[in-house]
Scaffold this active site. Structure first.
Site, PDB file in Angstrom:
ATOM      1  N   CYS A  52      39.159  47.807  21.448  1.00  0.00           N
ATOM      2  CA  CYS A  52      39.051  46.717  22.424  1.00  0.00           C
ATOM      3  C   CYS A  52      38.817  47.251  23.838  1.00  0.00           C
ATOM      4  O   CYS A  52      39.186  48.386  24.166  1.00  0.00           O
ATOM      5  CB  CYS A  52      40.355  45.913  22.469  1.00  0.00           C
ATOM      6  SG  CYS A  52      40.746  45.045  20.957  1.00  0.00           S
ATOM      7  N   GLU A  54      40.376  46.551  26.548  1.00  0.00           N
ATOM      8  CA  GLU A  54      41.604  46.892  27.277  1.00  0.00           C
ATOM      9  C   GLU A  54      42.051  48.315  26.954  1.00  0.00           C
ATOM     10  O   GLU A  54      42.474  49.074  27.825  1.00  0.00           O
ATOM     11  CB  GLU A  54      42.738  45.923  26.900  1.00  0.00           C
ATOM     12  CG  GLU A  54      42.486  44.476  27.267  1.00  0.00           C
ATOM     13  CD  GLU A  54      41.796  43.673  26.165  1.00  0.00           C
ATOM     14  OE1 GLU A  54      40.921  44.232  25.458  1.00  0.00           O
ATOM     15  OE2 GLU A  54      42.144  42.494  26.006  1.00  0.00           O
ATOM     16  N   CYS A  85      44.734  41.355  22.469  1.00  0.00           N
ATOM     17  CA  CYS A  85      45.275  41.344  21.107  1.00  0.00           C
ATOM     18  C   CYS A  85      46.636  42.062  21.094  1.00  0.00           C
ATOM     19  O   CYS A  85      47.053  42.671  22.093  1.00  0.00           O
ATOM     20  CB  CYS A  85      44.302  42.021  20.144  1.00  0.00           C
ATOM     21  SG  CYS A  85      44.340  43.817  20.216  1.00  0.00           S
ATOM     22  N   CYS A  88      46.631  45.840  22.030  1.00  0.00           N
ATOM     23  CA  CYS A  88      46.427  46.061  23.467  1.00  0.00           C
ATOM     24  C   CYS A  88      47.680  45.699  24.258  1.00  0.00           C
ATOM     25  O   CYS A  88      48.024  46.360  25.235  1.00  0.00           O
ATOM     26  CB  CYS A  88      45.227  45.264  23.963  1.00  0.00           C
ATOM     27  SG  CYS A  88      43.676  45.889  23.284  1.00  0.00           S
TER      28      CYS A  88
HETATM   29  N1  THU Z   1      38.279  42.421  21.622  1.00  0.00           N
HETATM   30  C1  THU Z   1      38.539  43.007  22.828  1.00  0.00           C
HETATM   31  O1  THU Z   1      37.820  43.903  23.269  1.00  0.00           O
HETATM   32  N2  THU Z   1      39.610  42.582  23.528  1.00  0.00           N
HETATM   33  C2  THU Z   1      40.400  41.524  23.184  1.00  0.00           C
HETATM   34  O2  THU Z   1      41.313  41.195  23.929  1.00  0.00           O
HETATM   35  C3  THU Z   1      40.134  40.796  21.937  1.00  0.00           C
HETATM   36  C4  THU Z   1      39.118  41.403  21.032  1.00  0.00           C
HETATM   37  C5  THU Z   1      37.073  42.842  20.889  1.00  0.00           C
HETATM   38  C6  THU Z   1      37.278  43.664  19.661  1.00  0.00           C
HETATM   39  C7  THU Z   1      35.996  43.366  18.889  1.00  0.00           C
HETATM   40  O3  THU Z   1      34.964  44.229  19.343  1.00  0.00           O
HETATM   41  C8  THU Z   1      35.635  41.957  19.283  1.00  0.00           C
HETATM   42  O4  THU Z   1      36.368  41.693  20.474  1.00  0.00           O
HETATM   43  C9  THU Z   1      35.969  40.920  18.244  1.00  0.00           C
HETATM   44  O5  THU Z   1      37.287  41.030  17.825  1.00  0.00           O
END
Ligand code: THU
Length: 129
Positions: A52, A54, A85, A88
């Site tokens: 992610c 973050e 999530c 994170c």
């Molecule tokens: N994702 C993030 O980068 N941050 C979040 O807070 C939620 C999810 C990304 C992970 C993945 O690449 C995509 O969003 C779908 O889950």
């Protein structure tokens, strides 16, 4: 949308590598010394290896010597603002328990939380004895 941290996260989002989900996220951390460190989500063809925005920002920051943060912004483009999530939240708790978390979209909508609100009673090094 003049908050510099939101602007930095919005710019980072343009670099999201999300060919599988199409879900683009940008994050920006404000280190205690004023430095801004950004991240975007980076997906893998081995889907579970995706990281992610973050956590990309966090590991970049820590690897550059920043270990305390006062604020983080997370930018996505969803109807409901996208919160970090669980994974994170854990990492944010360990490095930025008192940080403000600003969620934002591309239309100027924002919401604010603290890491403490997002992860009550979190696990951290203080419990390792
Ligand atoms: N994702 C993030 O980068 N941050 C979040 O807070 C939620 C999810 C990304 C992970 C993945 O690449 C995509 O969003 C779908 O889950």
């Amino acid at each position: 949308m003049s908050d510099p941290l939101i602007l930095a996260a919005t710019e980072a989002r343009t670099r999201a590598f999300a060919p599988y989900s199409g879900f683009r996220v940008g994050a920006a951390l404000l280190a205690e010394n004023g430095t801004v460190i950004t991240g975007c989500n980076v997906e893998s063809a081995s889907y579970g290896l995706t990281i992610c925005a973050e956590r990309v920002a966090l590991v970049k920051a820590v690897s550059e010597g920043h270990v305390r943060f006062t604020a983080v912004a997370v930018v996505a483009d969803t109807e409901r603002l996208t919160p970090p999530c669980g994974a994170c939240r854990q990492l944010l708790w360990e490095f930025a328990p008192d940080a403000t978390v600003t969620l934002a979209d591309l239309h100027g909508r924002t919401a604010q939380h603290t890491v403490r609100e997002l992860l009550p009673n979190g696990f951290d090094a203080s419990l390792l004895g």
